[in-house]
Design a protein around this motif. Structure first.
Motif, PDB file in Angstrom:
ATOM      1  N   THR A 206       0.576   3.147 -11.351  1.00 48.71           N
ATOM      2  CA  THR A 206       1.056   4.055 -10.322  1.00 48.71           C
ATOM      3  C   THR A 206       0.160   3.894  -9.103  1.00 48.71           C
ATOM      4  O   THR A 206      -1.063   3.939  -9.222  1.00 48.71           O
ATOM      5  N   PHE A 207       0.792   3.676  -7.942  1.00 42.23           N
ATOM      6  CA  PHE A 207       0.010   3.509  -6.725  1.00 42.23           C
ATOM      7  C   PHE A 207       0.735   4.091  -5.529  1.00 42.23           C
ATOM      8  O   PHE A 207       1.955   4.225  -5.523  1.00 42.23           O
ATOM      9  N   LEU A 208      -0.057   4.472  -4.538  1.00 38.26           N
ATOM     10  CA  LEU A 208       0.478   4.903  -3.258  1.00 38.26           C
ATOM     11  C   LEU A 208       0.453   3.697  -2.334  1.00 38.26           C
ATOM     12  O   LEU A 208      -0.462   2.873  -2.398  1.00 38.26           O
ATOM     13  N   ILE A 209       1.456   3.604  -1.483  1.00 40.64           N
ATOM     14  CA  ILE A 209       1.491   2.570  -0.470  1.00 40.64           C
ATOM     15  C   ILE A 209       1.758   3.239   0.869  1.00 40.64           C
ATOM     16  O   ILE A 209       2.751   3.940   1.030  1.00 40.64           O
ATOM     17  N   MET A 210       0.794   3.053   1.757  1.00 34.92           N
ATOM     18  CA  MET A 210       0.902   3.613   3.102  1.00 34.92           C
ATOM     19  C   MET A 210       1.287   2.465   4.025  1.00 34.92           C
ATOM     20  O   MET A 210       0.595   1.441   4.054  1.00 34.92           O
ATOM     21  N   GLN A 211       2.384   2.633   4.756  1.00 37.50           N
ATOM     22  CA  GLN A 211       2.932   1.553   5.577  1.00 37.50           C
ATOM     23  C   GLN A 211       3.045   2.010   7.019  1.00 37.50           C
ATOM     24  O   GLN A 211       3.697   2.989   7.314  1.00 37.50           O
ATOM     25  N   GLY A 212       2.397   1.264   7.893  1.00 39.46           N
ATOM     26  CA  GLY A 212       2.432   1.575   9.310  1.00 39.46           C
ATOM     27  C   GLY A 212       1.155   1.073   9.945  1.00 39.46           C
ATOM     28  O   GLY A 212       0.357   0.426   9.303  1.00 39.46           O
ATOM     29  N   VAL A 213       0.955   1.366  11.137  1.00 38.70           N
ATOM     30  CA  VAL A 213       1.785   2.082  12.091  1.00 38.70           C
ATOM     31  C   VAL A 213       2.641   1.042  12.808  1.00 38.70           C
ATOM     32  O   VAL A 213       2.124   0.040  13.287  1.00 38.70           O
ATOM     33  N   GLY A 214       3.949   1.279  12.845  1.00 39.69           N
ATOM     34  CA  GLY A 214       4.880   0.381  13.488  1.00 39.69           C
ATOM     35  C   GLY A 214       6.209   0.401  12.767  1.00 39.69           C
ATOM     36  O   GLY A 214       6.394   1.115  11.788  1.00 39.69           O
ATOM     37  N   GLU A 215       7.138  -0.413  13.244  1.00 40.68           N
ATOM     38  CA  GLU A 215       8.463  -0.468  12.651  1.00 40.68           C
ATOM     39  C   GLU A 215       8.419  -1.216  11.327  1.00 40.68           C
ATOM     40  O   GLU A 215       7.925  -2.343  11.246  1.00 40.68           O
ATOM     41  N   TYR A 216       8.952  -0.600  10.254  1.00 41.86           N
ATOM     42  CA  TYR A 216       8.952  -1.192   8.918  1.00 41.86           C
ATOM     43  C   TYR A 216       9.962  -2.334   8.839  1.00 41.86           C
ATOM     44  O   TYR A 216      11.097  -2.221   9.310  1.00 41.86           O
ATOM     45  N   ASP A 217       9.542  -3.423   8.241  1.00 44.02           N
ATOM     46  CA  ASP A 217      10.453  -4.479   7.810  1.00 44.02           C
ATOM     47  C   ASP A 217       9.849  -5.129   6.568  1.00 44.02           C
ATOM     48  O   ASP A 217       8.665  -4.970   6.276  1.00 44.02           O
ATOM     49  N   TYR A 218      10.673  -5.817   5.818  1.00 38.65           N
ATOM     50  CA  TYR A 218      10.270  -6.488   4.577  1.00 38.65           C
ATOM     51  C   TYR A 218      10.884  -7.875   4.647  1.00 38.65           C
ATOM     52  O   TYR A 218      12.103  -8.016   4.760  1.00 38.65           O
ATOM     53  N   VAL A 219      10.040  -8.901   4.626  1.00 33.93           N
ATOM     54  CA  VAL A 219      10.508 -10.266   4.717  1.00 33.93           C
ATOM     55  C   VAL A 219      10.295 -10.935   3.366  1.00 33.93           C
ATOM     56  O   VAL A 219       9.159 -11.278   3.009  1.00 33.93           O
ATOM     57  N   PRO A 220      11.362 -11.080   2.543  1.00 31.95           N
ATOM     58  CA  PRO A 220      11.211 -11.694   1.220  1.00 31.95           C
ATOM     59  C   PRO A 220      10.924 -13.185   1.330  1.00 31.95           C
ATOM     60  O   PRO A 220      11.474 -13.869   2.190  1.00 31.95           O
ATOM     61  N   LEU A 221      10.063 -13.670   0.442  1.00 35.51           N
ATOM     62  CA  LEU A 221       9.713 -15.086   0.432  1.00 35.51           C
ATOM     63  C   LEU A 221      10.296 -15.814  -0.765  1.00 35.51           C
ATOM     64  O   LEU A 221      10.025 -16.998  -0.952  1.00 35.51           O
ATOM     65  N   VAL A 222      11.044 -15.131  -1.592  1.00 37.23           N
ATOM     66  CA  VAL A 222      11.688 -15.768  -2.757  1.00 37.23           C
ATOM     67  C   VAL A 222      13.169 -15.510  -2.738  1.00 37.23           C
ATOM     68  O   VAL A 222      13.652 -14.616  -2.096  1.00 37.23           O
TER      69      VAL A 222
ATOM     70  N   LEU B  30      13.807 -16.962   7.417  1.00 40.13           N
ATOM     71  CA  LEU B  30      13.467 -15.765   6.664  1.00 40.13           C
ATOM     72  C   LEU B  30      13.998 -14.559   7.413  1.00 40.13           C
ATOM     73  O   LEU B  30      13.724 -14.386   8.596  1.00 40.13           O
ATOM     74  N   GLU B  31      14.784 -13.753   6.713  1.00 46.59           N
ATOM     75  CA  GLU B  31      15.375 -12.583   7.346  1.00 46.59           C
ATOM     76  C   GLU B  31      14.710 -11.310   6.858  1.00 46.59           C
ATOM     77  O   GLU B  31      14.590 -11.077   5.662  1.00 46.59           O
ATOM     78  N   ALA B  32      14.304 -10.495   7.802  1.00 42.80           N
ATOM     79  CA  ALA B  32      13.699  -9.214   7.481  1.00 42.80           C
ATOM     80  C   ALA B  32      14.781  -8.204   7.133  1.00 42.80           C
ATOM     81  O   ALA B  32      15.880  -8.239   7.674  1.00 42.80           O
ATOM     82  N   VAL B  33      14.461  -7.316   6.185  1.00 40.90           N
ATOM     83  CA  VAL B  33      15.364  -6.223   5.838  1.00 40.90           C
ATOM     84  C   VAL B  33      14.643  -4.901   6.110  1.00 40.90           C
ATOM     85  O   VAL B  33      13.424  -4.835   6.088  1.00 40.90           O
ATOM     86  N   LYS B  34      15.424  -3.868   6.371  1.00 36.73           N
ATOM     87  CA  LYS B  34      14.857  -2.547   6.672  1.00 36.73           C
ATOM     88  C   LYS B  34      14.640  -1.705   5.421  1.00 36.73           C
ATOM     89  O   LYS B  34      13.866  -0.753   5.438  1.00 36.73           O
ATOM     90  N   ASP B  35      15.324  -2.059   4.326  1.00 29.82           N
ATOM     91  CA  ASP B  35      15.184  -1.347   3.052  1.00 29.82           C
ATOM     92  C   ASP B  35      15.169  -2.383   1.942  1.00 29.82           C
ATOM     93  O   ASP B  35      16.167  -3.068   1.722  1.00 29.82           O
TER      94      ASP B  35
END
Length: 117
Positions: free
Chosen positions: A101-117, A7-12
């Motif tokens: 409509t929703f807010l998403i607060m992400q942190g504290v730390g370095e953002y990454d997104y690891v897709p599972l599909v 699984l590869e993390a992406v920054k965006d």
């Protein structure tokens, strides 16, 4: 026997799924706040984050949030929030017949997104 999938993390992750609207209200090193709007048929696919939590806050509509490890389903209405911990797989769907409509607060730390599909 097949080799295990890496699984590869992406920054965006914005190119990985479609939303009606995405706006960033705050972006600082280690923390950001975004606003997303999903149509009744849109979703944020299964994924997790290695280092950060996702805090969801519903502004309008109904969110259905599915989680693994442990398996859980959460329904959020306007004014309600939920935190998905780092490493916990989750899927966000619109649980209603109008836009969500929703807010998403992400942190504290370095953002990454690891897709599972």
């Amino acid at each position: 026997m097949a080799a295990p999938r890496t699984l590869e993390a992406v920054k965006d992750a914005s190119h990985l799924y479609e939303v009606e609207r995405r706006a960033y209200h705050l972006q600082r090193p280690g923390f950001r706040v975004a606003e997303l709007q999903l149509s009744p048929t849109q979703k944020v696919p299964w994924h997790f984050h290695n280092n950060i939590s996702d805090t969801f806050y519903v502004v309008e509509g109904t969110m259905r949030l599915f989680l693994q490890e442990p398996k859980e389903e959460v329904i959020l209405n306007p004014g309600e929030s939920f935190v998905a911990a780092p490493g916990r797989p989750h899927l966000v769907t619109n649980g209603g017949s109008a836009s969500l409509t929703f807010l998403i607060m992400q942190g504290v730390g370095e953002y990454d997104y690891v897709p599972l599909v």
